[in-house]
Write a protein that holds these residues in place. Structure first.
Motif, short mmCIF file in Angstrom:
data_model
loop_
_atom_site.label_atom_id
_atom_site.label_comp_id
_atom_site.label_asym_id
_atom_site.label_seq_id
_atom_site.Cartn_x
_atom_site.Cartn_y
_atom_site.Cartn_z
N GLN A 146 0.84 -1.19 0.00
CA GLN A 146 0.00 0.00 0.00
C GLN A 146 0.88 1.24 0.00
OE1 GLN A 146 -2.73 0.19 3.25
NE2 GLN A 146 -4.12 1.55 2.19
N GLU A 147 0.72 2.07 -1.01
CA GLU A 147 1.55 3.26 -1.15
C GLU A 147 1.10 4.34 -0.18
OE1 GLU A 147 2.72 6.49 -4.63
OE2 GLU A 147 1.87 4.54 -5.18
N SER A 148 2.04 5.04 0.41
CA SER A 148 1.75 6.12 1.35
C SER A 148 2.51 7.37 0.95
CB SER A 148 2.13 5.72 2.79
OG SER A 148 1.41 4.59 3.21
N LEU A 149 1.94 8.53 1.31
CA LEU A 149 2.61 9.81 1.09
C LEU A 149 3.54 10.11 2.26
CD1 LEU A 149 -0.38 11.93 -0.26
CD2 LEU A 149 1.40 10.77 -1.57
N LYS A 150 4.33 11.16 2.13
CA LYS A 150 5.29 11.50 3.17
C LYS A 150 4.60 11.84 4.49
CE LYS A 150 8.97 13.20 0.12
NZ LYS A 150 9.80 14.37 -0.25
N ASP A 151 3.38 12.40 4.42
CA ASP A 151 2.68 12.75 5.66
C ASP A 151 1.94 11.55 6.27
OD1 ASP A 151 0.54 12.39 3.97
OD2 ASP A 151 -0.20 14.44 4.08
N GLY A 152 2.09 10.37 5.65
CA GLY A 152 1.50 9.16 6.20
C GLY A 152 0.16 8.78 5.61
N PHE A 153 -0.41 9.62 4.74
CA PHE A 153 -1.73 9.28 4.18
C PHE A 153 -1.61 8.13 3.20
CE2 PHE A 153 -4.86 9.56 0.78
CZ PHE A 153 -6.05 9.55 1.50
N SER A 154 -2.52 7.17 3.31
CA SER A 154 -2.66 6.08 2.34
C SER A 154 -4.14 5.90 2.05
CB SER A 154 -2.05 4.78 2.87
OG SER A 154 -2.67 4.39 4.09
N CYS A 155 -4.47 5.41 0.89
CA CYS A 155 -5.86 5.31 0.47
C CYS A 155 -6.61 4.25 1.26
CB CYS A 155 -5.93 4.98 -1.02
SG CYS A 155 -5.24 6.27 -2.07
N PRO A 156 -7.78 4.59 1.80
CA PRO A 156 -8.58 3.61 2.53
C PRO A 156 -8.94 2.41 1.65
CG PRO A 156 -9.39 5.83 2.92
CD PRO A 156 -8.38 5.92 1.81
N LYS A 157 -8.88 1.22 2.22
CA LYS A 157 -9.12 0.01 1.43
C LYS A 157 -10.58 -0.13 1.00
CE LYS A 157 -5.32 -2.78 3.25
NZ LYS A 157 -4.94 -4.05 3.92
N GLU A 158 -11.50 0.44 1.78
CA GLU A 158 -12.91 0.25 1.46
C GLU A 158 -13.39 1.09 0.29
OE1 GLU A 158 -12.60 3.24 4.88
OE2 GLU A 158 -11.71 1.33 4.29
N GLY A 159 -12.61 2.07 -0.16
CA GLY A 159 -13.00 2.88 -1.30
C GLY A 159 -14.15 3.82 -0.95
N GLN A 160 -14.75 4.41 -1.98
CA GLN A 160 -15.85 5.35 -1.81
C GLN A 160 -16.96 5.02 -2.78
OE1 GLN A 160 -15.00 9.52 -2.27
NE2 GLN A 160 -14.11 9.71 -0.22
N VAL A 161 -18.20 5.27 -2.36
CA VAL A 161 -19.36 5.00 -3.20
C VAL A 161 -20.14 6.30 -3.41
CG1 VAL A 161 -21.50 3.67 -3.42
CG2 VAL A 161 -19.50 2.63 -2.35
N SER A 162 -20.60 6.52 -4.64
CA SER A 162 -21.36 7.73 -4.94
C SER A 162 -22.78 7.63 -4.39
CB SER A 162 -21.41 7.96 -6.45
OG SER A 162 -22.24 6.99 -7.06
N ASP A 163 -23.55 8.71 -4.52
CA ASP A 163 -24.95 8.71 -4.07
C ASP A 163 -25.79 7.71 -4.85
OD1 ASP A 163 -24.31 10.72 -2.29
OD2 ASP A 163 -24.94 12.34 -3.62
N HIS A 164 -25.32 7.32 -6.02
CA HIS A 164 -26.06 6.37 -6.86
C HIS A 164 -25.57 4.94 -6.66
CE1 HIS A 164 -27.87 9.76 -8.92
NE2 HIS A 164 -26.67 10.27 -9.15
N GLY A 165 -24.68 4.74 -5.69
CA GLY A 165 -24.20 3.40 -5.40
C GLY A 165 -23.06 2.92 -6.26
N GLN A 166 -22.49 3.82 -7.07
CA GLN A 166 -21.38 3.45 -7.94
C GLN A 166 -20.04 3.65 -7.21
OE1 GLN A 166 -21.67 2.28 -11.08
NE2 GLN A 166 -23.88 2.37 -11.05
N VAL A 167 -19.13 2.68 -7.34
CA VAL A 167 -17.80 2.81 -6.74
C VAL A 167 -17.02 3.86 -7.52
CG1 VAL A 167 -15.64 1.64 -6.22
CG2 VAL A 167 -17.79 0.43 -5.95
N LEU A 168 -16.49 4.85 -6.81
CA LEU A 168 -15.75 5.93 -7.45
C LEU A 168 -14.36 5.45 -7.85
CD1 LEU A 168 -16.71 8.90 -5.09
CD2 LEU A 168 -17.70 8.30 -7.30
#
Length: 238
Positions: A146-168
């Motif tokens: 899992q890639e991380s930035l210098k400030d420690g941020f890494s992308c959440p594994k669960e992802g994000q879903v739009s208001d219409h239920g589509q995975v972004l």
């Protein structure tokens, strides 16, 4: 072009199974890949190709389908598998034999395996036969870093879903300490830091850059910024 799987015909006419109708195909009550072909009221016992199961609700002539498309219910028994190194059964979609390789899978047709790869950040899920977000697949021991930035941020594994239920595909996340900044996760896994134009702040609600007064908690972000004050002064004169 649709794939054609030849039906395996067992040599004996079944004396036990009673045909509900003179003609038709009917499921075995115990074995999901076994069924009966009725002709003039006589039942011939048959098997789906290894790896496929019988779907009585399928309107096609060939009612054998992938297991993830069929509800077998109490028909839990299956024929003995005919497997090889990459194909646990002769037909179907299967994960890579190395459990740490979660993004590679194989489409097996009559024992011949064709390798495929999931899009970046997704894992193969045998229960659905598709590539899904890691949290949905629930697989462990995957070797992807899992890639991380210098400030420690890494992308959440669960992802994000739009208001219409589509995975972004490229979800955005606010910076924890800087109202002007935000993160973009390319393909859901590769983090990039982004920033709003001077004078604007990132809104998690709209996922856009907005005026500070429209974003709760960031109203006073530029109150001591002389450059922003000068920009606002120029706009008023114009």
């Amino acid at each position: 072009m649709p794939l054609f799987f030849p039906t395996v015909v067992l040599p004996l006419v079944s004396a036990q199974f009673k045909c509900p109708e003179k003609f038709g195909s009917y499921e075995d009550p115990k074995q999901c890949d076994k069924y009966y072909e009725c002709d003039e009221g006589k039942a011939t016992e048959k098997l789906c190709p290894d790896g496929l199961v019988f779907d009585p609700l399928n309107r096609k002539v060939n009612k054998c389908d992938q297991p993830f498309n069929v509800d077998c219910g109490d028909r839990i028994e299956l024929q003995e598998p005919h497997s090889n190194h990459l194909c646990p059964r002769k037909n179907g979609f299967f994960a890579h034999p190395d459990e740490s390789v979660c993004h590679v899978f194989y489409n097996c047709i009559d024992g011949d395996a064709v390798e495929s790869k999931c899009p970046t950040g997704l894992h193969f899920d045998e229960y659905s036969g598709t590539c899904v977000w890691p949290a949905a697949a629930g697989r462990t021991g995957c070797g992807e870093k899992q890639e991380s930035l210098k400030d420690g941020f890494s992308c959440p594994k669960e992802g994000q879903v739009s208001d219409h239920g589509q995975v972004l595909a490229h979800p955005k996340y606010p910076h924890p300490n800087d109202c002007q900044k935000f993160y973009v996760c390319l393909n859901g896994v590769t983090p990039r830091e982004q920033g709003c134009p001077l004078g604007e702040v990132y809104s998690e609600e709209t996922q856009r850059c907005e005026q500070p007064e429209d974003v709760p908690g960031c109203e006073d972000w530029y109150k001591d910024n002389e450059e922003v004050k000068q920009l606002k002064g120029k706009k008023r004169k114009e």
